[in-house]
Design a protein around this motif. Structure first.
Motif, short mmCIF file in Angstrom:
data_model
loop_
_atom_site.label_atom_id
_atom_site.label_comp_id
_atom_site.label_asym_id
_atom_site.label_seq_id
_atom_site.Cartn_x
_atom_site.Cartn_y
_atom_site.Cartn_z
N MET A 82 0.85 -1.18 0.00
CA MET A 82 0.00 0.00 0.00
C MET A 82 0.89 1.25 0.00
SD MET A 82 -3.16 -1.38 0.53
CE MET A 82 -3.44 -3.14 0.54
N LEU A 108 -17.48 -3.10 -7.32
CA LEU A 108 -17.13 -4.19 -6.41
C LEU A 108 -17.57 -5.54 -6.97
CD1 LEU A 108 -15.92 -4.37 -3.45
CD2 LEU A 108 -18.25 -4.82 -2.74
N ASN A 154 -11.01 -5.92 -8.34
CA ASN A 154 -9.98 -5.24 -7.55
C ASN A 154 -8.58 -5.31 -8.17
OD1 ASN A 154 -9.26 -3.75 -5.30
ND2 ASN A 154 -8.79 -5.54 -4.06
N TYR A 198 -12.57 1.48 0.48
CA TYR A 198 -13.19 0.34 1.15
C TYR A 198 -12.12 -0.65 1.62
CZ TYR A 198 -16.27 -3.73 1.70
OH TYR A 198 -16.94 -4.81 2.18
N VAL A 219 -10.22 0.76 4.61
CA VAL A 219 -10.99 0.74 5.86
C VAL A 219 -11.06 -0.67 6.42
CG1 VAL A 219 -13.26 1.13 6.89
CG2 VAL A 219 -12.33 2.79 5.27
N GLU A 220 -11.34 -1.64 5.53
CA GLU A 220 -11.44 -3.02 5.99
C GLU A 220 -10.13 -3.51 6.56
OE1 GLU A 220 -14.98 -4.94 4.47
OE2 GLU A 220 -14.65 -3.43 6.00
N ALA A 221 -9.02 -3.07 5.95
CA ALA A 221 -7.71 -3.50 6.44
C ALA A 221 -7.22 -2.60 7.58
CB ALA A 221 -6.71 -3.52 5.30
N MET A 222 -8.06 -1.66 8.01
CA MET A 222 -7.78 -0.72 9.09
C MET A 222 -6.56 0.14 8.82
SD MET A 222 -9.24 -2.43 12.51
CE MET A 222 -8.30 -3.89 12.67
N TYR A 274 -6.26 3.39 8.31
CA TYR A 274 -7.12 4.57 8.35
C TYR A 274 -6.46 5.82 7.78
CZ TYR A 274 -10.29 1.70 11.03
OH TYR A 274 -11.14 0.72 11.42
N GLY A 295 -11.06 -10.01 7.85
CA GLY A 295 -10.54 -8.65 8.05
C GLY A 295 -11.65 -7.64 8.24
N ALA A 296 -12.70 -7.75 7.42
CA ALA A 296 -13.80 -6.80 7.51
C ALA A 296 -14.52 -6.95 8.86
CB ALA A 296 -14.78 -7.01 6.36
N HIS A 356 -13.27 -8.12 11.58
CA HIS A 356 -12.34 -7.62 12.59
C HIS A 356 -12.50 -6.11 12.78
CE1 HIS A 356 -7.88 -6.62 13.62
NE2 HIS A 356 -8.63 -6.59 14.69
N ALA A 357 -12.48 -5.38 11.64
CA ALA A 357 -12.62 -3.93 11.71
C ALA A 357 -13.94 -3.55 12.35
CB ALA A 357 -12.50 -3.31 10.32
N ASN A 374 -8.96 -11.38 -1.41
CA ASN A 374 -8.05 -10.27 -1.09
C ASN A 374 -7.09 -10.71 0.05
OD1 ASN A 374 -6.82 -7.93 -0.20
ND2 ASN A 374 -8.62 -6.68 -0.65
N ALA A 389 -5.08 -9.19 1.83
CA ALA A 389 -4.98 -8.28 2.98
C ALA A 389 -6.14 -8.49 3.96
CB ALA A 389 -4.97 -6.84 2.51
N LEU A 390 -7.20 -9.14 3.50
CA LEU A 390 -8.40 -9.27 4.34
C LEU A 390 -8.75 -10.71 4.67
CD1 LEU A 390 -10.78 -6.82 2.43
CD2 LEU A 390 -9.40 -6.32 4.43
N GLU A 421 -13.59 -9.73 -2.54
CA GLU A 421 -13.45 -9.06 -1.25
C GLU A 421 -13.36 -10.09 -0.13
OE1 GLU A 421 -14.52 -7.38 2.47
OE2 GLU A 421 -16.11 -8.37 1.35
#
Lengths: 225, 260
Positions: free
Chosen positions: A1, A167, A172, A185, A188-191, A193, B65-66, B68-69, B139, B141-142, B170
């Motif tokens: 990222m 989506l 992606n 999105y 945010v999901e991967a935190m 922020y 991951g989602a 978790h957040a 994904n 990362a998630l 996702e």
């Protein structure tokens, strides 16, 4: 990222919105013209069909697009027969989705502009010897310019804000289908922020600027009418 | 006349409230956040648990991951069935989980799957071929299964080679949807998604060897909100029962006690 990832998403989003808006204006103008002038019995059905994406959840559109664009779906068969391959997970697929998704936002302002013009200017042009197509380009289109501009701005910004359809049919892919909204999105999901804030703030500023632009176009057009 | 209408209205409201509350009165209700790979077995486990105990479960499915957040930000769940062990550990460290109520409920298996019954061979050699256009993964990362997929591709030395043809869902459920709809010809999904009652439901698959990626041990965690919820605690116990394990086994899950 990384920063590169953010810039990729921003660039891709702008490209998607620009291409979609140009196609939208080309498609929406004749539809709006027809809807504004016709007395056909089909008018109500076509008007409803064009407005449908406004009401349907993007997930419904996305789901149907995923099925239709797939190798066995009707659109997928068509694109394969034309030698374009399967459009899901591609930029072209996103453009198609965006055009359908934003169609009502482009058709309605143009249609309203044509309707407010009435039949009179076209009749006058005809008596002055202008052919219908000629009159359309030299009378109707200039008259509808505020409507066209509103349609362009709304179509563009609506595409920038699109999320559900992307989506569902995007997959992606960086630089190809990962736009700002799906990138936010993901952050945010991967935190993550910080990155999310950065992009989200950009979207807020952009959206404000767009709405400001639309309302100033409207008030200037109002003064002219 | 107006008064009567008022009475009717009040009675109606009262009845409606009774109807809404009645099912919850005899037993407790728990909200369970479930990693997407476990959605299939969960559908079978819920009615078994409910009819055995009288408790009620409300299930929400998403990527680990989602979820978790969401849990970190106060999502109202009592139990979290994660797709890995690190996420529940992080939640415990953050004080969201209840100490002593975390355990591995199942170990998942990663498979390379296609709905084409002849495409995937027993060694995954198809990955090196040109017979497919898109490979779907979750994904990384998630989703733990996405991470395992990347590890597997890394072990095969194929990451750079397949990267232009990768698409990401996702979560693992969306990944399966990409493959099942034919938009992607291949996908790394959870064995539990393509297996039912001990058999593969359709297509062709390759079971990725366990040691090619970090084990997908999946931990269950009691969350602070469910601390005093009898339904939540009972469900965690039920997950360890032979009856529940039999259901999970038919979806291809393994258990730490059995060894490899």
């Amino acid at each position: 990222m990384s920063d590169g990832e953010v810039l990729d998403a921003v660039w891709l989003t702008l490209k998607l919105a620009t291409v979609s808006t140009l196609i939208l204006l080309l498609v929406a103008t004749p539809i709006a013209w027809w809807l504004a002038r016709t007395r056909s019995r089909l008018r109500a059905s076509v008007a409803a069909l064009v407005t449908l994406p406004l009401v349907l959840p993007p997930t419904v559109l996305g789901f149907y697009l995923l099925v239709a664009l797939g190798p066995e779906g009707p659109l997928g068969r068509l694109t394969q027969a034309l030698g374009l391959g399967v459009l899901s997970f591609t930029f072209a697929g996103l453009v198609l989705g965006s055009v359908i998704f934003s169609l009502p936002f482009a058709v309605q302002p143009i249609q309203r502009a044509f309707e407010s013009m009435g039949a009179r200017p076209m009749e006058v042009a005809a008596t002055l010897g202008a052919r219908p197509l000629d009159a359309f380009f030299s009378v109707a289109l200039p008259y509808a310019r505020p409507g066209l501009m509103t349609a362009g701005v709304l179509g563009f910004s609506h595409t920038v804000g699109e999320f559900g359809v992307v989506l569902m049919i995007g997959g992606n892919i960086p630089g190809e289908t990962r736009v700002i909204s799906t990138q936010i999105y993901g952050y945010v999901e991967a935190m993550q922020y910080n990155e999310a804030h950065w992009l989200a703030a950009l979207m807020v500023v952009f959206s404000f600027a767009v709405l400001f632009l639309v309302s100033s176009i409207r008030s200037r057009a109002g003064r002219l009418l | 006349m107006r008064r009567r209408l008022q009475h009717v209205l009040i009675c109606g409201l009262w009845l409606a409230m009774l109807a809404v509350m009645a099912p919850a009165m005899p037993a407790a209700e728990a909200r369970i956040a479930v990693a997407a790979n476990f959605a299939g077995p969960m559908q079978r486990l819920v009615p078994l648990f409910e009819s055995a105990t009288g408790h009620r479960l409300i299930v929400a499915v998403g990527s680990t991951g989602a979820l978790h957040a969401q849990i970190r930000h106060g999502a109202p769940f009592d139990v979290f069935l994660a797709g890995d062990t690190t996420t529940p550990a992080m939640l415990r460290a953050a004080g969201v989980g209840v100490e002593g109520y975390v355990f591995t409920y199942a170990t998942g298996r990663l498979v390379l799957w296609s709905r084409d019954p002849t495409l995937v061979d027993g060694e995954g050699a198809v990955l090196r071929s040109r017979e497919w256009r898109r490979l779907a993964i979750a994904n990384p990362a998630l989703a733990p299964y996405g991470k395992a997929a990347i590890e597997t591709l890394g072990r095969l030395g194929l990451i750079e080679q397949v990267r232009p043809r990768l698409v990401q869902g996702e979560n693992i459920a969306q990944t399966l949807q990409f493959v099942a709809s034919g938009n992607a010809q291949l996908g790394f999904v959870a064995l539990s998604q393509v297996m039912q009652d001990g058999r593969m439901t359709a297509g062709s698959m390759w079971r990725v060897p366990r040691e090619w990626h970090a084990a997908i041990a999946q931990d269950a965690l009691l969350l602070q909100r469910g601390r005093d919820n009898p339904a939540a605690v009972a469900f965690l116990e039920f997950l360890r029962s032979a009856r529940a394990r039999e259901v999970m086994q038919r979806f291809g899950y393994e258990f730490p006690a059995e060894g490899s």
